[in-house]
Design a protein around this motif. Structure first.
Motif, PDB file in Angstrom:
ATOM      1  N   VAL A  96       0.843  -1.191   0.000  1.00  0.00           N
ATOM      2  CA  VAL A  96       0.000   0.000   0.000  1.00  0.00           C
ATOM      3  C   VAL A  96       0.876   1.238   0.000  1.00  0.00           C
ATOM      4  O   VAL A  96       1.961   1.249   0.566  1.00  0.00           O
ATOM      5  CB  VAL A  96      -0.952   0.036   1.216  1.00  0.00           C
ATOM      6  N   VAL A  97       0.382   2.285  -0.659  1.00  0.00           N
ATOM      7  CA  VAL A  97       1.018   3.604  -0.606  1.00  0.00           C
ATOM      8  C   VAL A  97       0.028   4.523   0.097  1.00  0.00           C
ATOM      9  O   VAL A  97      -1.129   4.644  -0.327  1.00  0.00           O
ATOM     10  CB  VAL A  97       1.345   4.146  -2.012  1.00  0.00           C
ATOM     11  N   VAL A  98       0.470   5.156   1.177  1.00  0.00           N
ATOM     12  CA  VAL A  98      -0.412   6.019   1.957  1.00  0.00           C
ATOM     13  C   VAL A  98      -0.442   7.395   1.310  1.00  0.00           C
ATOM     14  O   VAL A  98       0.578   8.108   1.279  1.00  0.00           O
ATOM     15  CB  VAL A  98       0.052   6.124   3.422  1.00  0.00           C
ATOM     16  N   GLY A  99      -1.599   7.767   0.782  1.00  0.00           N
ATOM     17  CA  GLY A  99      -1.704   9.048   0.078  1.00  0.00           C
ATOM     18  C   GLY A  99      -2.095  10.206   0.978  1.00  0.00           C
ATOM     19  O   GLY A  99      -1.701  11.353   0.740  1.00  0.00           O
ATOM     20  N   ALA A 100      -2.891   9.953   2.024  1.00  0.00           N
ATOM     21  CA  ALA A 100      -3.347  11.035   2.890  1.00  0.00           C
ATOM     22  C   ALA A 100      -3.788  10.463   4.228  1.00  0.00           C
ATOM     23  O   ALA A 100      -4.160   9.288   4.322  1.00  0.00           O
ATOM     24  CB  ALA A 100      -4.502  11.793   2.249  1.00  0.00           C
ATOM     25  N   ALA A 219      -8.643   9.607   5.047  1.00  0.00           N
ATOM     26  CA  ALA A 219      -7.363   8.962   4.787  1.00  0.00           C
ATOM     27  C   ALA A 219      -7.493   8.166   3.492  1.00  0.00           C
ATOM     28  O   ALA A 219      -8.589   7.718   3.136  1.00  0.00           O
ATOM     29  CB  ALA A 219      -6.998   8.039   5.939  1.00  0.00           C
ATOM     30  N   SER A 220      -6.381   7.990   2.810  1.00  0.00           N
ATOM     31  CA  SER A 220      -6.431   7.207   1.572  1.00  0.00           C
ATOM     32  C   SER A 220      -5.173   6.377   1.420  1.00  0.00           C
ATOM     33  O   SER A 220      -4.082   6.789   1.821  1.00  0.00           O
ATOM     34  CB  SER A 220      -6.603   8.119   0.349  1.00  0.00           C
ATOM     35  N   VAL A 254       2.093   9.824   5.617  1.00  0.00           N
ATOM     36  CA  VAL A 254       2.018   9.643   4.162  1.00  0.00           C
ATOM     37  C   VAL A 254       3.303   8.978   3.697  1.00  0.00           C
ATOM     38  O   VAL A 254       4.384   9.236   4.235  1.00  0.00           O
ATOM     39  CB  VAL A 254       1.818  11.004   3.476  1.00  0.00           C
ATOM     40  N   SER A 255       3.198   8.100   2.702  1.00  0.00           N
ATOM     41  CA  SER A 255       4.388   7.419   2.196  1.00  0.00           C
ATOM     42  C   SER A 255       4.520   7.621   0.697  1.00  0.00           C
ATOM     43  O   SER A 255       3.532   7.848  -0.003  1.00  0.00           O
ATOM     44  CB  SER A 255       4.325   5.921   2.516  1.00  0.00           C
TER      45      SER A 255
END
Length: 463
Positions: A96-100, A219-220, A254-255
């Motif tokens: 997963v990539v944490v967008g927000a 969050a996304s 965020v990542s």
């Protein structure tokens, strides 16, 4: 009890004599009391053992359930993404990539010294609901108090904001949403609900000098980022449930690079369950062994004596041990449990070889887990048959001993009455003896006096 005429005439120690006779008379009762004490000791020991076996039955029953060994552990490649497992988790992996991150809304009004209108009324629109709030006065403190009491999910705080050109202290009201997520956005209007409906109420967070400091946002995370399957998932909080079955992730930053979430079978936890079952069995065997052994010692005179344990010679307890041992060590589909690191020792206990179990589990997890559950099923059945509160083998022995103690106690009570009667009889007998002796002594004294009072005769001789 003291005899009132102890040795009055006879000189006998009547009290000691009666006490000695009563000691002999009370021997059957003393034997009953000793039997009661022995039975109570046995009952206490049996109850302790029964409690251990009942606990084993519960543990084994839990272990025997089909999903009891479906145990998994999760890991994350980043400390900014944590995981939590729940029922239904299964092996898997996801990037997963944490967008927000999820955020709550924060907004402030323009600077003011007091509420700008009378009466002091505002309306908060949140989650599609309009709530009209009236303050006790135009004081900003009163307005903040009224907002916080309204339960709209929005908190108001008065914040100092310097002074105006005339030197009057200025303040702003800061409005903060209590919950994160885009769905928890709100608007604050100066005026009544009717004013809001008529579109004549100014928005206090967009007027000159006011500002929305932070918008409410979700969050996304993005799955399979950079591929044709890329998909963004949103959440009103920083926790995402069931991205993988039975796995929840919580994000804190965020990542840019993907964070890898892995779920794998937890062999260490499975081993711990099997080890715990063996340990519980051995605890019971140790209790039985300790309370069965005969100890050697010497008495005060130096002579050797042997003291049997409370379970020595108790065939029922010995049978309990054998049943549990057989349930744990019997073959499973033609295979000995020792193949999986669970074996019986020369001393009649169980042994768990963690290394051997781990090797077998890694090689054939399905067979090993099935073997542990089969052992648990058999142990649960044996332990339940022993400890069931109605029909258990130990339960029956405890009940029998308790009935025996009750009967002996009744007989002891009856002996108390009988012995009291016997003592009274002896006291009456010895009292009568003293009275009789007293009468004889009085008669003897009278006769002696009579004899002494008879005239004496003399004979004269003439030469």
């Amino acid at each position: 009890m003291t005899n009132a005429i102890d040795g009055l005439v006879s000189g006998l120690d009547t009290t000691s004599l009666i006490n000695s006779l009563m000691t002999v008379e009370a021997q059957p009762q003393a034997l009953l009391k000793a039997s009661v004490a022995k039975s109570q000791t046995l009952i206490s020991a049996l109850q302790g053992l029964n409690g251990q076996v009942a606990a084993l039955a519960t543990l084994a029953t839990t272990t025997s359930k089909p999903t009891s060994l479906d145990l998994y552990a999760s890991t994350s490649s980043s400390t900014t993404v944590t995981t939590a497992l729940s029922a239904g988790a299964a092996a898997g992996q996801l990037d997963v990539v944490v967008g927000a991150l999820a955020g709550s809304q924060v907004g402030v009004t323009a600077a003011m010294s007091a509420w700008p209108a009378t009466p002091a009324v505002l309306t908060i629109v949140a989650n599609g609901v309009s709530t009209e709030i009236s303050a006790a006065s135009i004081s900003l403190d009163d307005m903040a108090t009224a907002v916080n009491a309204a339960g709209t999910g929005v908190t108001a705080t008065k914040v100092a904001s310097g002074v105006d050109a005339g030197g009057t202290a200025q303040y702003r009201l800061q409005f903060t949403g209590n919950s994160t997520g885009a769905a928890n956005a709100f608007t604050v209007y100066q005026g009544t609900k009717a004013d809001v409906t008529a579109a004549t109420a100014p928005n206090l967070l967009t007027t000159t000098g006011a500002a929305v400091i932070r918008t409410a946002g979700d969050a996304s995370v993005t799955l399979w980022a950079g591929t044709a399957a890329s998909q963004t998932i949103t959440s009103g909080t920083n926790t995402f449930s069931n991205l993988l079955p039975g796995v929840a992730i919580t994000v804190s930053a965020v990542s840019t690079d993907p964070v890898t979430i892995k779920v794998a079978r937890d062999d260490a936890q499975i081993s711990s369950v099997a080890s715990g079952l063996v340990s519980s069995l051995n605890s019971i065997f140790a209790t039985i062994s300790t309370q069965t052994v005969v100890t050697n010692s010497t008495n005060a005179a130096g002579a050797a004596i042997m003291s049997p344990g409370v379970f020595t010679g108790n065939s029922s307890v010995r049978d309990v041990s054998q049943k549990l041992l057989s349930a744990a060590s019997a073959p499973i589909n033609g295979h000995s449990p020792s193949e999986y690191g669970i074996s019986i020792t020369k001393t009649g206990t169980m042994e768990f070889d963690a290394a051997k179990f781990a090797t077998a589990l890694a090689k054939d997890p399905t067979t090993v887990k099935a073997a542990v559950q089969e052992i648990a099923t058999r142990v649960a059945a044996a332990a339940t048959a022993v400890s069931d509160k109605y029909t258990g083998q130990l339960t029956g022995q405890i009940t029998g001993q308790q009935t025996s103690v009750k009967n002996m106690s009744t007989r002891i009570d009856a002996w108390d009455v009988s012995l009291a009667t016997r003592r009274a009889t002896l006291q009456s007998t010895y009292t009568a003896l003293e009275v009789s002796l007293s009468a004889l002594k009085a008669q003897s004294s009278w006769l002696t006096a009579q004899v002494a009072g008879l005239p004496s005769s003399s004979t004269s001789t003439t030469g």
